[in-house]
Design an enzyme around this catalytic site. Structure first.
Site, short mmCIF file in Angstrom:
data_model
loop_
_atom_site.label_atom_id
_atom_site.label_comp_id
_atom_site.label_asym_id
_atom_site.label_seq_id
_atom_site.Cartn_x
_atom_site.Cartn_y
_atom_site.Cartn_z
N ASP A 210 21.80 6.73 13.00
CA ASP A 210 22.98 5.86 13.02
C ASP A 210 23.18 5.20 11.65
OD1 ASP A 210 25.05 4.28 13.93
OD2 ASP A 210 23.85 3.13 15.35
N THR B 75 15.20 10.38 20.59
CA THR B 75 13.80 10.71 20.28
C THR B 75 13.21 9.90 19.12
OG1 THR B 75 14.36 12.49 18.75
CG2 THR B 75 14.10 13.09 21.08
N TYR C 258 14.27 5.05 20.29
CA TYR C 258 14.40 4.95 21.75
C TYR C 258 13.25 5.62 22.51
CZ TYR C 258 18.99 2.65 21.67
OH TYR C 258 20.02 1.76 21.50
P1 ADP Z 1 17.51 6.83 18.99
O1 ADP Z 1 17.68 5.34 18.90
O2 ADP Z 1 18.54 7.51 19.87
O3 ADP Z 1 16.10 7.22 19.30
P2 ADP Z 1 17.09 7.48 16.15
O4 ADP Z 1 18.11 7.49 15.07
O5 ADP Z 1 15.98 6.46 16.05
O6 ADP Z 1 17.91 7.35 17.51
O7 ADP Z 1 16.42 8.91 16.25
C1 ADP Z 1 17.03 10.04 16.84
C2 ADP Z 1 16.55 11.29 16.12
O8 ADP Z 1 17.28 11.45 14.91
C3 ADP Z 1 15.07 11.26 15.72
O9 ADP Z 1 14.48 12.51 16.09
C4 ADP Z 1 15.12 11.08 14.21
O10 ADP Z 1 14.00 11.69 13.58
C5 ADP Z 1 16.39 11.81 13.88
N1 ADP Z 1 17.05 11.46 12.59
C6 ADP Z 1 16.92 10.34 11.85
N2 ADP Z 1 17.71 10.43 10.75
C7 ADP Z 1 18.36 11.63 10.82
C8 ADP Z 1 19.29 12.32 9.99
N3 ADP Z 1 19.75 11.79 8.85
N4 ADP Z 1 19.74 13.54 10.38
C9 ADP Z 1 19.30 14.10 11.54
N5 ADP Z 1 18.41 13.51 12.36
C10 ADP Z 1 17.95 12.28 12.01
#
Ligand code: ADP
Length: 171
Positions: A35, A119, A122
């Site tokens: 995000d 993943t 959360y």
């Molecule tokens: P949530 O709160 O839904 O768990 P996160 O952003 O903490 O969301 O993580 C969701 C997934 O996105 C994780 O597997 C993380 O490693 C991955 N992630 C983080 N940054 C990026 C990025 N720039 N591009 C793709 N995936 C990402």
């Protein structure tokens, strides 16, 4: 493996697709992880549009423009927080994928990239999360001819391996 589905290791903000999916929180006001990366890459106009929307319940989706991203659109979806697996987490995660794809179809979006929703912060375990993601996308594509390409963007080797295992499972 469905030829409309791809997996890669990379950064979702760099994907040249019609829409990228954001694993947002229910305020839609930005956070860490994917995000934060999406908001940084899209620029402040994204936060302004999200503010006007006002929030999004878990399992649902909201559409915004992509602003400075290479992607035209951002589909914001709010994944479930993992609380041990007995609190509807699987069904809520499945809804994120289904609702994102349905919203894409409504807006003529043909290429879409997903992160591994829930993943990160959360805490949803990677293997069952990949299982749900691949199952929902496969089921949706089976009934929908309009989506041309779905990319699972993995941010780690662990995520890549989990998706690869799911995609290579016999039907
Ligand atoms: P949530 O709160 O839904 O768990 P996160 O952003 O903490 O969301 O993580 C969701 C997934 O996105 C994780 O597997 C993380 O490693 C991955 N992630 C983080 N940054 C990026 C990025 N720039 N591009 C793709 N995936 C990402």
């Amino acid at each position: 493996m469905n030829e409309r589905i791809a997996i890669l290791i990379g950064d979702i903000t760099r994907q040249h697709v019609d829409a990228i999916v954001n694993a947002a929180n229910s305020s839609l006001l930005g956070g860490g992880g994917v995000d934060g990366a999406i908001h940084r890459a899209a620029g402040p106009e994204l936060l302004e549009e999200c503010r006007r929307i006002g929030g999004c319940p878990t399992g649902e989706t909201r559409l915004t423009r992509g602003y400075r991203l290479p992607a035209t659109w951002v589909i914001h979806t709010v994944g479930p927080v993992w609380r041990g697996g007995q609190h509807g987490e699987d069904e809520l995660l499945a809804s994120c994928y289904r609702n994102s794809l349905a919203l894409a179809v409504q807006h003529g979006i043909r290429t879409i990239a997903f992160p591994a929703i829930s993943t990160g912060v959360y805490g949803f375990p990677m293997a069952p999360a990949a299982h749900i993601a691949v199952r929902e996308v496969n089921d949706f594509l089976e009934h929908d001819p309009s989506i041309e390409r779905v990319v699972f963007v993995c941010y780690s080797q662990e995520a890549y391996k989990a998706y690869e295992a799911e995609l290579n499972k016999p039907e």
